[in-house]
Design a protein around this motif. Structure first.
Motif, PDB file in Angstrom:
ATOM      1  N   LYS A   1       8.997  -9.122   9.104  1.00  0.00           N
ATOM      2  CA  LYS A   1       9.234  -7.699   8.862  1.00  0.00           C
ATOM      3  C   LYS A   1       9.585  -7.014  10.169  1.00  0.00           C
ATOM      4  CE  LYS A   1       6.158  -7.028   4.952  1.00  0.00           C
ATOM      5  NZ  LYS A   1       4.769  -6.768   4.641  1.00  0.00           N
ATOM      6  N   GLU A   2      10.483  -6.082  10.089  1.00  0.00           N
ATOM      7  CA  GLU A   2      10.850  -5.316  11.284  1.00  0.00           C
ATOM      8  C   GLU A   2       9.615  -4.564  11.760  1.00  0.00           C
ATOM      9  OE1 GLU A   2      13.921  -4.686  12.855  1.00  0.00           O
ATOM     10  OE2 GLU A   2      14.630  -6.431  11.746  1.00  0.00           O
ATOM     11  N   GLU A   3       9.521  -4.373  13.072  1.00  0.00           N
ATOM     12  CA  GLU A   3       8.392  -3.627  13.612  1.00  0.00           C
ATOM     13  C   GLU A   3       8.380  -2.224  13.011  1.00  0.00           C
ATOM     14  OE1 GLU A   3       6.716  -2.712  17.923  1.00  0.00           O
ATOM     15  OE2 GLU A   3       8.047  -4.440  17.803  1.00  0.00           O
ATOM     16  N   GLY A   4       7.229  -1.736  12.633  1.00  0.00           N
ATOM     17  CA  GLY A   4       7.136  -0.389  12.079  1.00  0.00           C
ATOM     18  C   GLY A   4       7.443  -0.352  10.595  1.00  0.00           C
ATOM     19  N   GLU A   5       7.762  -1.510  10.035  1.00  0.00           N
ATOM     20  CA  GLU A   5       8.132  -1.522   8.624  1.00  0.00           C
ATOM     21  C   GLU A   5       6.980  -1.962   7.726  1.00  0.00           C
ATOM     22  OE1 GLU A   5      11.288  -3.433   5.813  1.00  0.00           O
ATOM     23  OE2 GLU A   5      11.829  -3.779   7.894  1.00  0.00           O
ATOM     24  N   LEU A   6       5.790  -2.070   8.354  1.00  0.00           N
ATOM     25  CA  LEU A   6       4.642  -2.559   7.612  1.00  0.00           C
ATOM     26  C   LEU A   6       4.337  -1.641   6.422  1.00  0.00           C
ATOM     27  CD1 LEU A   6       2.369  -4.681   7.769  1.00  0.00           C
ATOM     28  CD2 LEU A   6       1.034  -2.992   9.007  1.00  0.00           C
ATOM     29  N   SER A   7       4.463  -2.193   5.220  1.00  0.00           N
ATOM     30  CA  SER A   7       4.209  -1.346   4.063  1.00  0.00           C
ATOM     31  C   SER A   7       2.701  -1.271   3.843  1.00  0.00           C
ATOM     32  CB  SER A   7       4.897  -1.909   2.832  1.00  0.00           C
ATOM     33  OG  SER A   7       4.736  -3.297   2.773  1.00  0.00           O
ATOM     34  N   SER A   8       2.222  -0.116   3.445  1.00  0.00           N
ATOM     35  CA  SER A   8       0.804  -0.020   3.138  1.00  0.00           C
ATOM     36  C   SER A   8       0.671   0.770   1.849  1.00  0.00           C
ATOM     37  CB  SER A   8       0.058   0.648   4.285  1.00  0.00           C
ATOM     38  OG  SER A   8       0.411   1.988   4.321  1.00  0.00           O
ATOM     39  N   ILE A   9      -0.556   0.836   1.368  1.00  0.00           N
ATOM     40  CA  ILE A   9      -0.777   1.512   0.100  1.00  0.00           C
ATOM     41  C   ILE A   9      -0.868   3.010   0.375  1.00  0.00           C
ATOM     42  CG2 ILE A   9      -2.382   1.635  -1.829  1.00  0.00           C
ATOM     43  CD1 ILE A   9      -3.218  -1.290  -0.929  1.00  0.00           C
ATOM     44  N   LYS A  10      -0.146   3.795  -0.393  1.00  0.00           N
ATOM     45  CA  LYS A  10      -0.108   5.246  -0.108  1.00  0.00           C
ATOM     46  C   LYS A  10      -1.450   5.905  -0.456  1.00  0.00           C
ATOM     47  CE  LYS A  10       1.422   6.865  -4.602  1.00  0.00           C
ATOM     48  NZ  LYS A  10       2.202   7.673  -5.458  1.00  0.00           N
ATOM     49  N   GLY A  11      -1.681   7.032   0.173  1.00  0.00           N
ATOM     50  CA  GLY A  11      -2.875   7.816  -0.138  1.00  0.00           C
ATOM     51  C   GLY A  11      -4.152   7.217   0.421  1.00  0.00           C
ATOM     52  N   TYR A  12      -5.256   7.872   0.079  1.00  0.00           N
ATOM     53  CA  TYR A  12      -6.551   7.431   0.590  1.00  0.00           C
ATOM     54  C   TYR A  12      -7.421   6.921  -0.532  1.00  0.00           C
ATOM     55  CZ  TYR A  12      -5.171   9.717   4.850  1.00  0.00           C
ATOM     56  OH  TYR A  12      -4.490  10.065   5.978  1.00  0.00           O
ATOM     57  N   TYR A  13      -8.321   6.035  -0.149  1.00  0.00           N
ATOM     58  CA  TYR A  13      -9.231   5.461  -1.132  1.00  0.00           C
ATOM     59  C   TYR A  13     -10.233   6.508  -1.595  1.00  0.00           C
ATOM     60  CZ  TYR A  13     -12.830   2.540  -3.155  1.00  0.00           C
ATOM     61  OH  TYR A  13     -13.728   1.995  -4.017  1.00  0.00           O
ATOM     62  N   THR A  14     -10.231   6.768  -2.873  1.00  0.00           N
ATOM     63  CA  THR A  14     -11.290   7.601  -3.459  1.00  0.00           C
ATOM     64  C   THR A  14     -11.413   7.232  -4.929  1.00  0.00           C
ATOM     65  OG1 THR A  14     -12.045   9.831  -4.003  1.00  0.00           O
ATOM     66  CG2 THR A  14      -9.670   9.539  -3.858  1.00  0.00           C
ATOM     67  N   THR A  15     -12.598   7.398  -5.457  1.00  0.00           N
ATOM     68  CA  THR A  15     -12.772   7.054  -6.872  1.00  0.00           C
ATOM     69  C   THR A  15     -13.342   8.246  -7.647  1.00  0.00           C
ATOM     70  OG1 THR A  15     -14.957   6.176  -6.375  1.00  0.00           O
ATOM     71  CG2 THR A  15     -13.154   4.592  -6.448  1.00  0.00           C
ATOM     72  N   THR A  16     -13.454   9.391  -6.956  1.00  0.00           N
ATOM     73  CA  THR A  16     -14.048  10.539  -7.649  1.00  0.00           C
ATOM     74  C   THR A  16     -12.974  11.368  -8.357  1.00  0.00           C
ATOM     75  OG1 THR A  16     -14.072  11.585  -5.491  1.00  0.00           O
ATOM     76  CG2 THR A  16     -16.195  10.852  -6.324  1.00  0.00           C
ATOM     77  N   GLY A  17     -13.332  11.827  -9.531  1.00  0.00           N
ATOM     78  CA  GLY A  17     -12.464  12.717 -10.308  1.00  0.00           C
ATOM     79  C   GLY A  17     -11.191  12.060 -10.818  1.00  0.00           C
ATOM     80  N   ILE A  18     -11.210  10.748 -10.973  1.00  0.00           N
ATOM     81  CA  ILE A  18      -9.996  10.061 -11.454  1.00  0.00           C
ATOM     82  C   ILE A  18     -10.178   9.677 -12.917  1.00  0.00           C
ATOM     83  CG2 ILE A  18      -8.541   7.997 -11.179  1.00  0.00           C
ATOM     84  CD1 ILE A  18      -9.407   8.124  -8.178  1.00  0.00           C
ATOM     85  N   ARG A  19      -9.182  10.006 -13.703  1.00  0.00           N
ATOM     86  CA  ARG A  19      -9.231   9.606 -15.122  1.00  0.00           C
ATOM     87  C   ARG A  19      -8.452   8.324 -15.280  1.00  0.00           C
ATOM     88  NH1 ARG A  19      -7.109  13.974 -18.860  1.00  0.00           N
ATOM     89  NH2 ARG A  19      -7.095  12.186 -20.262  1.00  0.00           N
ATOM     90  N   GLY A  20      -9.007   7.410 -16.069  1.00  0.00           N
ATOM     91  CA  GLY A  20      -8.290   6.156 -16.349  1.00  0.00           C
ATOM     92  C   GLY A  20      -8.390   5.171 -15.211  1.00  0.00           C
ATOM     93  N   CYS A  21      -7.279   4.498 -14.952  1.00  0.00           N
ATOM     94  CA  CYS A  21      -7.258   3.470 -13.909  1.00  0.00           C
ATOM     95  C   CYS A  21      -7.564   4.093 -12.548  1.00  0.00           C
ATOM     96  CB  CYS A  21      -5.881   2.804 -13.887  1.00  0.00           C
ATOM     97  SG  CYS A  21      -5.648   1.760 -12.451  1.00  0.00           S
ATOM     98  N   LEU A  22      -8.563   3.551 -11.860  1.00  0.00           N
ATOM     99  CA  LEU A  22      -8.987   4.139 -10.584  1.00  0.00           C
ATOM    100  C   LEU A  22      -7.897   4.080  -9.513  1.00  0.00           C
ATOM    101  CD1 LEU A  22     -12.639   2.759 -10.390  1.00  0.00           C
ATOM    102  CD2 LEU A  22     -11.919   5.096 -10.911  1.00  0.00           C
TER     103      LEU A  22
END
Ligand SMILES: Nc1ncnc2c1ncn2[C@@H]1O[C@H](COP(=O)(O)OP(=O)(O)OP(=O)(O)O)[C@@H](O)[C@H]1O
Ligand SMILES: [Mg+2]
Length: 321
Positions: free
Chosen positions: A263-284
């Protein structure tokens, strides 16, 4: 018969600001000689699972399960009985598990003595010394006589983690639970310690639960992988299949986060957003999922069996719990 069988394990912590459901209906089994990797990001419940299995959860935690057996013995009522003899835990920070005021020799002797006392065998110092040296050699400590006479602070991080593995082996457990044992180490030492784990597990035909946030590390040592998110199993299957063909979008994201030379430098894909499990309906995972669609928030998806794998995603069957 499986060595360990866990059915619908849930753990809840009661805190001043409310209840934290750290594990939700986790089920799995582990065979003798098998290495199961538990993978997931910070807060996903990995350590809680390890602590629940080794009986080290704090008293205020509420643990519920339909079944939890080790060698056929019900763990829910007898968890103390398996600690040491059956299950031994290795932690991320080995320094915190060793007594800073005692030489490695004394600490290894203590572990050997515990085993002797349990088996109602007499403890002989000369024999214990020989065994301690053999154990240190087994974990590839090159100067075992010298290391025996040192205090923990006189060892490197890699040496300390090896000593911890030797302490675990001294008690001859059937199951080793290692919670992020290589996270605090540099990459070269990490590879060496991983290879020590691999070697002892193979030689002794021991089972291991290997916890890591790093899927790349898990792939080097685990036969099977369980991906946790929000205390729930999101995907579970053989390591090679999970890596070759990840089915859950979260697993896909974890694989995308592995640094890759191509992978090109700086192209590291990561999961968007932050980990939280509060106030989520359905799939966490739905607020962070790149493939989210209408049905994802209807309910918590069921864990579906797909091609010898378990996947909790409506793309593999629109059924809910
Ligand atoms: N003693 C505790 N009291 C209250 N909540 C806790 C306690 N221990 C863990 N938790 C909560 O339970 C959830 C799972 O935590 P756990 O430590 O098992 O995650 P983890 O996957 O091991 O994370 P990490 O990768 O950071 O070690 C988190 O939300 C955490 O805040
Ligand atoms: Mg942890």
């Amino acid at each position: 018969m499986a060595l360990l069988e866990v059915e619908n394990l849930s753990v809840e912590y009661n805190t001043k600001s409310g209840c934290v459901l750290a594990l939700r209906n986790v089920s799995f089994s582990l065979d003798e000689g098998e290495v199961l990797g538990i993978v997931g990001e910070s807060g996903s419940g990995k350590s809680t699972l390890a602590l629940a299995l080794s009986g080290l959860l704090e008293r205020s935690a509420v643990i519920k399960a339909h079944r939890m057996t080790f060698c056929g013995v019900d763990l829910l009522g007898n968890i103390e009985s398996v600690r040491g003899t059956g299950v031994f835990m290795v932690f991320q920070d080995p320094f915190s598990s060793l007594n800073p005021l005692m030489k490695i020799r004394q600490q290894l002797f203590e572990a050997i003595k515990v085993r002797c006392d349990r088996a109602k065998l007499s403890f002989n110092e000369d024999e214990a010394r020989k065994e301690a040296i053999e154990l240190l050699k087994e974990v590839r400590i090159t100067d075992p006589e010298d290391v025996l006479e040192r205090y923990p602070h006189q060892l490197s991080g890699g040496q300390t983690q090896r000593v911890m593995i030797a302490m675990a082996l001294a008690e001859k457990p059937k199951l080793l639970i290692a919670d992020e044992p290589t996270t605090a180490l540099d990459v070269i030492t990490q590879a060496q310690v991983l290879s020590v784990f691999k070697n002892v597990v193979n030689r002794r035909h021991m089972s291991m639960i290997f916890i890591t946030h790093d899927l790349a590390v898990a792939s080097q040592i685990c036969d099977r992988i369980m991906v946790l998110y929000g205390g729930m199993v999101q995907e579970m299957g053989s390591t090679s299949e999970v890596l070759k063909d990840p089915k859950h979008p979260y697993t896909l994201g974890l694989i995308g986060s592995i640094p890759n030379k191509s992978k090109e430098e700086g192209e590291l894909s990561s999961i968007k957003g932050y980990y939280t499990t509060t106030g989520i309906r359905g799939c966490l995972f739905s607020p962070r999922c790149p493939f989210v669609r209408e049905g994802c928030t209807k309910g918590v998806p069921r864990l579906n069996a797909v091609d010898g794998r378990l996947v909790r995603c409506i793309n593999y069957g629109e059924q809910y719990e």
